[in-house]
Enzyme design. Structure first.
Site, mmCIF file in Angstrom:
data_model
loop_
_atom_site.group_PDB
_atom_site.id
_atom_site.type_symbol
_atom_site.label_atom_id
_atom_site.label_comp_id
_atom_site.label_asym_id
_atom_site.label_seq_id
_atom_site.Cartn_x
_atom_site.Cartn_y
_atom_site.Cartn_z
ATOM 1 N N GLY A 12 0.830 -1.205 0.000
ATOM 2 C CA GLY A 12 0.000 0.000 0.000
ATOM 3 C C GLY A 12 0.859 1.248 0.000
ATOM 4 O O GLY A 12 2.016 1.215 -0.415
ATOM 5 N N CYS A 13 0.302 2.338 0.474
ATOM 6 C CA CYS A 13 1.020 3.619 0.523
ATOM 7 C C CYS A 13 2.342 3.441 1.251
ATOM 8 O O CYS A 13 2.382 2.982 2.392
ATOM 9 C CB CYS A 13 0.165 4.671 1.218
ATOM 10 S SG CYS A 13 1.051 6.235 1.471
ATOM 11 N N PHE A 14 3.429 3.800 0.605
ATOM 12 C CA PHE A 14 4.744 3.511 1.166
ATOM 13 C C PHE A 14 5.122 4.327 2.389
ATOM 14 O O PHE A 14 6.038 3.979 3.105
ATOM 15 C CB PHE A 14 5.843 3.549 0.116
ATOM 16 C CG PHE A 14 5.922 4.750 -0.795
ATOM 17 C CD1 PHE A 14 5.525 6.015 -0.425
ATOM 18 C CD2 PHE A 14 6.425 4.574 -2.082
ATOM 19 C CE1 PHE A 14 5.642 7.099 -1.283
ATOM 20 C CE2 PHE A 14 6.547 5.651 -2.956
ATOM 21 C CZ PHE A 14 6.152 6.918 -2.547
ATOM 22 N N TRP A 15 4.430 5.417 2.688
ATOM 23 C CA TRP A 15 4.805 6.238 3.851
ATOM 24 C C TRP A 15 4.707 5.457 5.155
ATOM 25 O O TRP A 15 5.633 5.432 5.945
ATOM 26 C CB TRP A 15 3.934 7.473 3.948
ATOM 27 C CG TRP A 15 4.047 8.447 2.821
ATOM 28 C CD1 TRP A 15 5.077 8.594 1.942
ATOM 29 C CD2 TRP A 15 3.068 9.415 2.457
ATOM 30 N NE1 TRP A 15 4.791 9.590 1.052
ATOM 31 C CE2 TRP A 15 3.564 10.118 1.348
ATOM 32 C CE3 TRP A 15 1.815 9.746 2.957
ATOM 33 C CZ2 TRP A 15 2.865 11.142 0.740
ATOM 34 C CZ3 TRP A 15 1.121 10.777 2.351
ATOM 35 C CH2 TRP A 15 1.638 11.472 1.248
ATOM 36 N N VAL A 17 4.320 2.169 5.504
ATOM 37 C CA VAL A 17 5.079 0.927 5.434
ATOM 38 C C VAL A 17 6.537 1.202 5.807
ATOM 39 O O VAL A 17 7.154 0.463 6.573
ATOM 40 C CB VAL A 17 4.968 0.283 4.032
ATOM 41 C CG1 VAL A 17 5.782 -1.000 3.956
ATOM 42 C CG2 VAL A 17 3.508 0.025 3.681
#
Length: 160
Positions: A12-15, A17
């Protein structure tokens, strides 16, 4: 000193993760970027068109003597929904797919065995759709995306 290794995950959104993996003892560095597509040197704007084939990923550099790959896999499974195809929460598109990009045959075997264990665990009502594919070219995302949440004093993306 142990040889550092790399692991790459799309969840999903890499922030968020990235922030999750940065907090693990034994992880020496993280970078967010794009992997698995057909476009050379994609930008965030390119990837957001859902036309490049890239996933938003986190590349994790780690010391396997401090944190084994299997532990990183466990963190991966626990921190996203691997049963939603091309979607995590409100984020929809192939760039948000669940994916493990393996760097070695050993990582491939461990990832596949881990996926099988998770599917058999009964934790998920639906099939796991996580891709397990060879690592390809990692394109580092623009600097403003690196450690995005940490720069803003946040620990996660979820707004409640």
């Amino acid at each position: 000193m142990a040889q550092l290794e790399k692991a790459t995950f799309g969840a999903g959104c890499f922030w968020g993760v990235e922030e999750t993996f940065r907090s693990i003892k034994g992880v020496t560095n993280t970078a967010v970027g794009y992997e698995g597509g057909t476009y050379t040197n994609p930008t965030y704007r390119d990837v957001c068109t859902d036309q490049t084939g890239h996933a938003e990923v986190v590349e994790v550099e780690y010391n396997p003597e401090q944190v084994p790959y299997d532990q990183l896999l466990q963190v991966f499974w626990e921190n996203h929904n691997p049963t939603t195809l091309n979607r995590q929460g409100p984020d929809v598109g192939t760039q948000y797919r669940s994916a493990i990009f393996y760097h070695t045959p050993e990582q491939q075997k461990e990832a596949e065995a881990s996926k099988e264990r998770m599917q058999a665990s009964g934790r998920y009502k639906r099939p796991i759709v996580t891709q397990i594919v060879p690592a390809t070219t990692f394109y580092r995302a623009e600097e403003y995306h690196q450690r995005y949440l940490a720069k803003r004093g946040l620990s996660h993306c979820h707004f409640e």
